[in-house]
Every structure is written in structure tokens, then in C-alpha cells.
Write a protein that holds these residues in place. Structure first.
Motif, PDB file in Angstrom:
ATOM      1  N   LYS A  13       1.022  -1.222  -0.036  1.00 52.12           N
ATOM      2  CA  LYS A  13       0.037  -0.083   0.187  1.00 52.12           C
ATOM      3  C   LYS A  13       0.748   1.088   0.302  1.00 52.12           C
ATOM      4  O   LYS A  13       0.333   2.496   0.371  1.00 52.12           O
ATOM      5  CB  LYS A  13      -0.859   0.239   0.824  1.00 52.12           C
ATOM      6  CG  LYS A  13      -1.156  -1.134   1.243  1.00 52.12           C
ATOM      7  CD  LYS A  13      -3.215  -1.144   1.360  1.00 52.12           C
ATOM      8  CE  LYS A  13      -4.153  -2.128   1.227  1.00 52.12           C
ATOM      9  NZ  LYS A  13      -4.045  -2.802   0.318  1.00 52.12           N
ATOM     10  N   GLY A  14       2.241   0.759   0.019  1.00 51.39           N
ATOM     11  CA  GLY A  14       2.962   2.138  -0.054  1.00 51.39           C
ATOM     12  C   GLY A  14       3.192   2.550   1.065  1.00 51.39           C
ATOM     13  O   GLY A  14       3.897   4.087   0.949  1.00 51.39           O
ATOM     14  N   ILE A  15       2.810   2.062   2.553  1.00 44.13           N
ATOM     15  CA  ILE A  15       3.111   2.915   3.587  1.00 44.13           C
ATOM     16  C   ILE A  15       4.581   2.365   4.484  1.00 44.13           C
ATOM     17  O   ILE A  15       4.318   0.630   4.565  1.00 44.13           O
ATOM     18  CB  ILE A  15       1.899   2.236   4.038  1.00 44.13           C
ATOM     19  CG1 ILE A  15       0.659   3.038   3.724  1.00 44.13           C
ATOM     20  CG2 ILE A  15       2.129   2.767   6.144  1.00 44.13           C
ATOM     21  CD1 ILE A  15      -0.913   2.456   4.752  1.00 44.13           C
ATOM     22  N   PRO A  16       5.778   2.537   4.553  1.00 43.49           N
ATOM     23  CA  PRO A  16       6.613   2.570   4.864  1.00 43.49           C
ATOM     24  C   PRO A  16       6.388   1.485   6.678  1.00 43.49           C
ATOM     25  O   PRO A  16       6.008   2.251   6.871  1.00 43.49           O
ATOM     26  CB  PRO A  16       7.472   3.539   5.372  1.00 43.49           C
ATOM     27  CG  PRO A  16       6.983   4.904   4.917  1.00 43.49           C
ATOM     28  CD  PRO A  16       5.353   4.278   4.343  1.00 43.49           C
ATOM     29  N   VAL A  17       7.106   1.022   7.256  1.00 44.46           N
ATOM     30  CA  VAL A  17       7.581   0.410   8.101  1.00 44.46           C
ATOM     31  C   VAL A  17       8.395   0.279   8.924  1.00 44.46           C
ATOM     32  O   VAL A  17       9.389  -0.379   7.557  1.00 44.46           O
ATOM     33  CB  VAL A  17       6.905  -1.604   8.360  1.00 44.46           C
ATOM     34  CG1 VAL A  17       6.499  -1.802   9.612  1.00 44.46           C
ATOM     35  CG2 VAL A  17       5.380  -1.063   7.398  1.00 44.46           C
ATOM     36  N   GLU A  18       8.524   1.101   9.588  1.00 46.04           N
ATOM     37  CA  GLU A  18      10.214   0.943  10.832  1.00 46.04           C
ATOM     38  C   GLU A  18      10.150  -0.039  12.086  1.00 46.04           C
ATOM     39  O   GLU A  18       9.104   0.474  13.046  1.00 46.04           O
ATOM     40  CB  GLU A  18      11.550   1.466  10.960  1.00 46.04           C
ATOM     41  CG  GLU A  18      12.710   1.383  10.599  1.00 46.04           C
ATOM     42  CD  GLU A  18      13.000   0.783  10.369  1.00 46.04           C
ATOM     43  OE1 GLU A  18      13.630  -0.100  10.732  1.00 46.04           O
ATOM     44  OE2 GLU A  18      13.203   0.651   8.642  1.00 46.04           O
ATOM     45  N   VAL A  19      11.535  -0.130  12.820  1.00 48.35           N
ATOM     46  CA  VAL A  19      11.063  -0.517  13.602  1.00 48.35           C
ATOM     47  C   VAL A  19      11.903   0.764  14.724  1.00 48.35           C
ATOM     48  O   VAL A  19      12.914   1.520  14.389  1.00 48.35           O
ATOM     49  CB  VAL A  19      12.070  -1.688  14.370  1.00 48.35           C
ATOM     50  CG1 VAL A  19      11.979  -1.572  15.862  1.00 48.35           C
ATOM     51  CG2 VAL A  19      11.262  -2.880  13.867  1.00 48.35           C
ATOM     52  N   ILE A  20      11.142   1.772  15.895  1.00 44.49           N
ATOM     53  CA  ILE A  20      11.371   2.347  16.752  1.00 44.49           C
ATOM     54  C   ILE A  20      12.968   1.623  17.321  1.00 44.49           C
ATOM     55  O   ILE A  20      13.368   0.852  18.144  1.00 44.49           O
ATOM     56  CB  ILE A  20      10.630   2.516  17.525  1.00 44.49           C
ATOM     57  CG1 ILE A  20       9.883   3.060  16.891  1.00 44.49           C
ATOM     58  CG2 ILE A  20      11.307   3.787  18.791  1.00 44.49           C
ATOM     59  CD1 ILE A  20       8.360   3.790  17.632  1.00 44.49           C
TER      60      ILE A  20
END
Length: 104
Positions: A76-83
């Protein structure tokens, strides 16, 4: 500038709520139009129907779910990253917001 929505997802959404409040304060000080909220990672995908999500940040305690979350949100073009663990543990909202800005 249109409002950006940042979703923080963690195990139960409790400790992350503290970080959300601090991030909102920093965003307000910087005149950034961000909607920031926390949810348990088990409910994260349900927000795709409710919200226009621009970024998903995972709490370090659920970093093992990064691959699964990317499979849901990346198409969906939504970035995901870990804090980063240090920033999460110290509730360093400035650093976490800087990470968010770099990904938006």
C-alpha cells in the motif's frame, strides 16, 4: 501541507501511548501537522480501512513482526520501521519523530 498519520504499534499499546503523547508535543512545537496514535500490533491492519496511514513504527518488543507488517503495509506504499530500542526505552520523542520524518 496535508496532515500525516503515524501509527505506532506495540504489544498492547500501553507504554507506546506515553511515547505518542511526547511525540505529539514535539510535533506541535515544530508546527508539524501529524496525527500520531498507538495501537496493539494485532489491530494494526484493521486501521487500513479506518485511517489514511502514512507510516507505521513498531515498538522494539515486536520487532520480530517487521516482515509480517511489511507484507501488509508495503504493498500500500506505507513504510514500516522499528523504533530503536534506546529511543523507545528513553522515550526520546525527538529522535523517534526525526526517524518518522526521514521515512515520510
Amino acid at each position: 501541507m496535508t496532515q500525516k498519520t503515524i501509527m505506532l504499534a506495540c504489544d498492547a499499546g500501553m507504554s507506546t501511548s506515553l511515547l505518542v503523547n511526547k511525540m505529539k508535543k514535539v510535533a506541535k512545537e515544530k508546527n508539524l501537522d501529524y496525527k500520531i496514535f498507538a495501537t496493539p500490533v494485532s489491530h494494526a491492519d484493521s486501521y487500513l480501512e479506518k485511517e489514511e496511514i502514512n507510516l507505521v513504527l513498531l515498538g522494539p518488543q515486536v520487532r520480530y513482526m517487521l516482515k509480517d507488517m511489511k507484507a501488509i503495509f508495503d504493498p500500500k506504499g506505507i513504510p514500516v520501521e522499528v523504533i530503536p530500542m534506546t529511543d523507545y526505552g528513553m522515550m526520546n520523542a525527538k529522535n523517534v519523530l526525526a526517524l518518522a520524518e526521514s521515512l515520510l
